[in-house]
Design a protein around this motif. Structure first.
Motif, mmCIF file in Angstrom:
data_model
loop_
_atom_site.group_PDB
_atom_site.id
_atom_site.type_symbol
_atom_site.label_atom_id
_atom_site.label_comp_id
_atom_site.label_asym_id
_atom_site.label_seq_id
_atom_site.Cartn_x
_atom_site.Cartn_y
_atom_site.Cartn_z
ATOM 1 N N SER A 143 16.891 -4.377 -12.061
ATOM 2 C CA SER A 143 16.739 -3.664 -13.334
ATOM 3 C C SER A 143 15.274 -3.325 -13.566
ATOM 4 C CB SER A 143 17.271 -4.528 -14.486
ATOM 5 O OG SER A 143 16.592 -5.766 -14.529
ATOM 6 N N ALA A 144 15.033 -2.263 -14.290
ATOM 7 C CA ALA A 144 13.678 -1.726 -14.440
ATOM 8 C C ALA A 144 12.891 -2.510 -15.485
ATOM 9 C CB ALA A 144 13.750 -0.254 -14.804
ATOM 10 N N THR A 145 12.420 -3.696 -15.137
ATOM 11 C CA THR A 145 11.534 -4.449 -16.026
ATOM 12 C C THR A 145 10.129 -3.866 -15.927
ATOM 13 O OG1 THR A 145 10.945 -6.034 -14.301
ATOM 14 C CG2 THR A 145 12.892 -6.535 -15.634
ATOM 15 N N ALA A 146 9.273 -4.234 -16.880
ATOM 16 C CA ALA A 146 7.890 -3.757 -16.852
ATOM 17 C C ALA A 146 7.177 -4.244 -15.597
ATOM 18 C CB ALA A 146 7.146 -4.236 -18.098
ATOM 19 N N THR A 147 7.426 -5.499 -15.218
ATOM 20 C CA THR A 147 6.794 -6.036 -14.004
ATOM 21 C C THR A 147 7.336 -5.330 -12.771
ATOM 22 O OG1 THR A 147 6.446 -8.196 -15.042
ATOM 23 C CG2 THR A 147 6.410 -8.117 -12.632
ATOM 24 N N GLY A 148 8.654 -5.092 -12.742
ATOM 25 C CA GLY A 148 9.255 -4.390 -11.612
ATOM 26 C C GLY A 148 8.678 -2.999 -11.433
ATOM 27 N N GLN A 149 8.480 -2.288 -12.536
ATOM 28 C CA GLN A 149 7.903 -0.946 -12.476
ATOM 29 C C GLN A 149 6.465 -0.995 -11.963
ATOM 30 O OE1 GLN A 149 8.331 0.773 -16.378
ATOM 31 N NE2 GLN A 149 10.573 0.723 -16.322
ATOM 32 N N LEU A 150 5.724 -1.992 -12.411
ATOM 33 C CA LEU A 150 4.340 -2.151 -11.969
ATOM 34 C C LEU A 150 4.284 -2.419 -10.462
ATOM 35 C CD1 LEU A 150 1.320 -2.419 -12.797
ATOM 36 C CD2 LEU A 150 1.748 -4.864 -13.118
ATOM 37 N N VAL A 151 5.115 -3.351 -10.004
ATOM 38 C CA VAL A 151 5.166 -3.680 -8.573
ATOM 39 C C VAL A 151 5.560 -2.459 -7.756
ATOM 40 C CG1 VAL A 151 6.390 -5.050 -6.826
ATOM 41 C CG2 VAL A 151 5.628 -6.136 -8.954
ATOM 42 N N ASP A 152 6.539 -1.713 -8.227
ATOM 43 C CA ASP A 152 7.018 -0.526 -7.512
ATOM 44 C C ASP A 152 5.904 0.515 -7.374
ATOM 45 O OD1 ASP A 152 8.810 1.186 -6.238
ATOM 46 O OD2 ASP A 152 9.430 2.102 -8.124
ATOM 47 N N ARG A 153 5.179 0.759 -8.449
ATOM 48 C CA ARG A 153 4.112 1.770 -8.417
ATOM 49 C C ARG A 153 2.969 1.351 -7.482
ATOM 50 N NH1 ARG A 153 4.458 1.696 -14.054
ATOM 51 N NH2 ARG A 153 2.279 1.055 -14.239
ATOM 52 N N ILE A 154 2.565 0.109 -7.593
ATOM 53 C CA ILE A 154 1.468 -0.373 -6.735
ATOM 54 C C ILE A 154 1.912 -0.390 -5.277
ATOM 55 C CG2 ILE A 154 -0.048 -2.323 -6.200
ATOM 56 C CD1 ILE A 154 -0.760 -0.904 -8.772
ATOM 57 N N GLY A 155 3.160 -0.823 -5.029
ATOM 58 C CA GLY A 155 3.677 -0.834 -3.661
ATOM 59 C C GLY A 155 3.689 0.553 -3.050
ATOM 60 N N ALA A 156 4.079 1.546 -3.844
ATOM 61 C CA ALA A 156 4.105 2.927 -3.349
ATOM 62 C C ALA A 156 2.711 3.421 -3.005
ATOM 63 C CB ALA A 156 4.750 3.836 -4.405
ATOM 64 N N LEU A 157 1.732 3.066 -3.814
ATOM 65 C CA LEU A 157 0.345 3.462 -3.550
ATOM 66 C C LEU A 157 -0.162 2.858 -2.242
ATOM 67 C CD1 LEU A 157 -1.364 3.168 -7.059
ATOM 68 C CD2 LEU A 157 -1.153 5.250 -5.698
ATOM 69 N N VAL A 158 0.072 1.563 -2.080
ATOM 70 C CA VAL A 158 -0.428 0.876 -0.878
ATOM 71 C C VAL A 158 0.284 1.386 0.371
ATOM 72 C CG1 VAL A 158 -0.710 -1.360 0.248
ATOM 73 C CG2 VAL A 158 -1.085 -1.166 -2.212
ATOM 74 N N GLU A 159 1.603 1.625 0.264
ATOM 75 C CA GLU A 159 2.352 2.175 1.401
ATOM 76 C C GLU A 159 1.848 3.560 1.774
ATOM 77 O OE1 GLU A 159 6.348 1.876 -0.096
ATOM 78 O OE2 GLU A 159 6.816 0.179 1.218
ATOM 79 N N ARG A 160 1.613 4.389 0.762
ATOM 80 C CA ARG A 160 1.173 5.761 1.005
ATOM 81 C C ARG A 160 -0.175 5.811 1.721
ATOM 82 N NH1 ARG A 160 -0.764 8.965 -4.096
ATOM 83 N NH2 ARG A 160 -2.650 7.834 -3.506
ATOM 84 N N ASP A 161 -1.094 4.956 1.316
ATOM 85 C CA ASP A 161 -2.465 5.021 1.836
ATOM 86 C C ASP A 161 -2.787 3.890 2.804
ATOM 87 O OD1 ASP A 161 -3.185 7.349 0.480
ATOM 88 O OD2 ASP A 161 -3.636 6.246 -1.357
ATOM 89 N N ARG A 162 -1.759 3.327 3.439
ATOM 90 C CA ARG A 162 -1.980 2.194 4.346
ATOM 91 C C ARG A 162 -2.983 2.531 5.449
ATOM 92 N NH1 ARG A 162 2.255 -1.925 6.310
ATOM 93 N NH2 ARG A 162 3.535 -0.818 4.809
ATOM 94 N N GLU A 163 -2.842 3.727 6.033
ATOM 95 C CA GLU A 163 -3.735 4.116 7.134
ATOM 96 C C GLU A 163 -5.180 4.241 6.644
ATOM 97 O OE1 GLU A 163 -4.285 7.932 10.107
ATOM 98 O OE2 GLU A 163 -2.239 7.363 9.503
ATOM 99 N N LYS A 164 -5.356 4.833 5.492
ATOM 100 C CA LYS A 164 -6.708 4.995 4.931
ATOM 101 C C LYS A 164 -7.321 3.633 4.605
ATOM 102 C CE LYS A 164 -7.246 8.341 2.013
ATOM 103 N NZ LYS A 164 -7.205 9.135 0.749
#
Length: 486
Positions: free
Chosen positions: A188-209
């Protein structure tokens, strides 16, 4: 008290029961720390619990007031200073909440040395040992990812953090640990879950950089450390917060992994005629032998030690230009003694680099040896006169095999700028505390400080090092961070 401070004080005292102070005389206490800066804050909050932090952060967000966390004010880079609200966690939020089999849950105002005293009866302790451990709070230890002399054995705070309770800028409380990204996205979309999801997407996207811009130094506190927070689909949000200097969230509770102290320790002091020879010996020891500490001190610090205590006058040769302090630890006394003897033999006889050595397994003598580093280096802050050793480039780090070259070129650089400096180094991890002597009240010296900092940082980056190895960026180094990362 001016009108704005009076309003803020009245508003906050109506929201919380904790201490709120905005009088100018009181604010001057919090206007400085151990750095070279002085900034008068808007007000001081001394929270008693997480609810106080939430209420004050929400108020600050609504009125666009910056907030900063503060422990003992031992920061050398100025992280705890600013014009907004200062949250003093050392006053009331200083309880050890729970001690487990190999972990502890505590509030951020707990002092590190006091924590270890409480854990002693359980044969546990927190291994990272910053030099300010007698006053520094655990919130600060986490916020700057503190390490210290025993980094080769225990690493830094980021290797010990299991879970953090934090308050983000919107006043929301999160419990951050190690989060499975797929499970988080399905839940379920908790505030912590949303935060983790957004940060995870950022780190995954720019892993090579992220990996591309890693430095070659073993330690690095420049910016956010993202290279090891995402592993096999698990995002370590607690580790991400470590070293963020209070810029991502305020820590209100922490669960930390603890260490078991070794039963026996041996310590050796080795003296050298040249600073770079001591650095070469440190590199040799760290690559060939098992040691828990390898620190280096220059002639100026050794001179202060001899002048401070007659025992050091007898202990430290007058012609020593540098000293290595090397510790060996373990649970087998015979093995520790053997490895200590091997260190001394290798560096004094086989390598013929150290011209004299002292070694001990005795507790009293070992403590005397350790006090050279733990008490003499802080004495630099108490030297009298307008010209003083200042902390503004005191935290660089290079790959350990580059340390000898760095020290040679540093000496040339200091001569070129006509500057005197003291050098203390955690040579085992290639990290240096450099204190150039300047008159902070002299405008010409202020300009020379900037020129020297640029020269030192250019040399550090040329050798694949970092402008901050242990103390963070703060006000001292943030202006130069883009040179390191682009």
């Amino acid at each position: 008290m001016d009108q704005e401070r009076a309003r803020v004080q009245a508003d906050l005292r109506g929201l919380v029961d904790c201490e709120v102070r905005c009088s100018e005389s009181y604010l001057h206490i919090y206007a400085s720390d151990a750095s070279i800066y002085q900034i008068l804050p808007l007000g001081i909050v001394r929270p008693r619990n997480t609810s106080d932090v939430v209420a004050c952060v929400q108020y600050a967000a609504e009125h666009q007031i910056p907030v900063r966390a503060r422990g003992a004010g031992s920061s050398l880079a100025g992280e705890s200073l600013g014009p907004g609200l200062i949250f003093d966690f050392s006053h009331s939020m200083r309880r050890v909440l729970e001690v487990g089999e190999d972990s502890v849950r505590l509030q951020p105002g707990v002092v590190l040395a006091q924590l270890n005293r409480e854990l002693e009866s359980r044969n546990l302790f927190f291994g990272p040992d910053p030099s300010t451990r007698s006053v520094t709070t655990m919130g600060s230890v986490i916020a700057i990812d503190a390490s210290g002399s025993h980094w080769p054995q225990y690493g830094s705070a980021r290797h010990h953090v299991l879970e953090l309770e934090v308050v983000t800028a919107d006043g929301i409380v999160h419990r951050l640990s190690q989060h499975d990204l797929e499970a988080t996205r399905r839940a379920s979309a908790t505030a912590t879950g949303q935060l983790v999801d957004r940060i995870g997407a950022l780190v995954e996207r720019d892993r090579e950089k992220i990996q591309k811009h890693r430095r070659g130094s073993l330690v690095d506190r420049c910016g956010y450390q993202l290279h090891d927070v995402l592993t096999e689909g698990t995002l370590d949000m607690a580790r991400l917060l470590v070293g963020s200097e209070g810029t991502l969230a305020l820590i209100t509770e922490a669960t930390l992994k603890l260490d078991v102290p070794p039963q026996h320790r041996g310590l050796a002091l080795l003296f050298f005629h040249r600073l770079d020879n001591a650095a070469l010996a440190a590199t040799d020891v760290m690559t060939t032998m098992e040691v828990s500490t390898c620190d280096l001190m220059d002639r100026r610090l050794l001179t202060i030690a001899r002048e401070t205590d007659s025992r050091y006058e007898r202990l430290i040769p007058r012609d020593a230009e540098a000293m290595l302090l090397i510790e060996v630890a373990g649970n087998d006394v015979a093995d520790v003694r053997k490895r200590l003897d091997l260190v001394v033999t290798r560096l004094r006889r086989k390598k013929k680099s150290a011209f004299e050595a002292r070694a001990t397994m005795e507790t009293e003598q070992r403590d005397l040896f350790w006090r050279i580093a733990r008490r003499i280096v802080p004495m630099l802050n108490r030297l009298k006169g307008a010209v003083r050793p200042l902390p503004f480039v005191e935290d660089v780090a290079v790959p350990p095999n580059q340390l000898p070259e760095f020290l040679v070129r540093l000496q040339d650089l200091l001569k070129r700028h006509k500057v005197t400096a003291s050098v203390f180094s955690h040579a085992g991890q290639g990290q240096l505390h450099i204190r150039p002597f300047f008159d902070l009240g002299n405008t010409a010296d202020q300009q020379r400080m900037q020129l020297l900092a640029e020269s030192v940082y250019e040399l550090v980056l040329e050798l694949d090092g970092t402008i901050s190895g242990e103390h963070g960026l703060g006000l001292s180094r943030t202006w130069y961070a883009h040179h390191q990362y682009g």
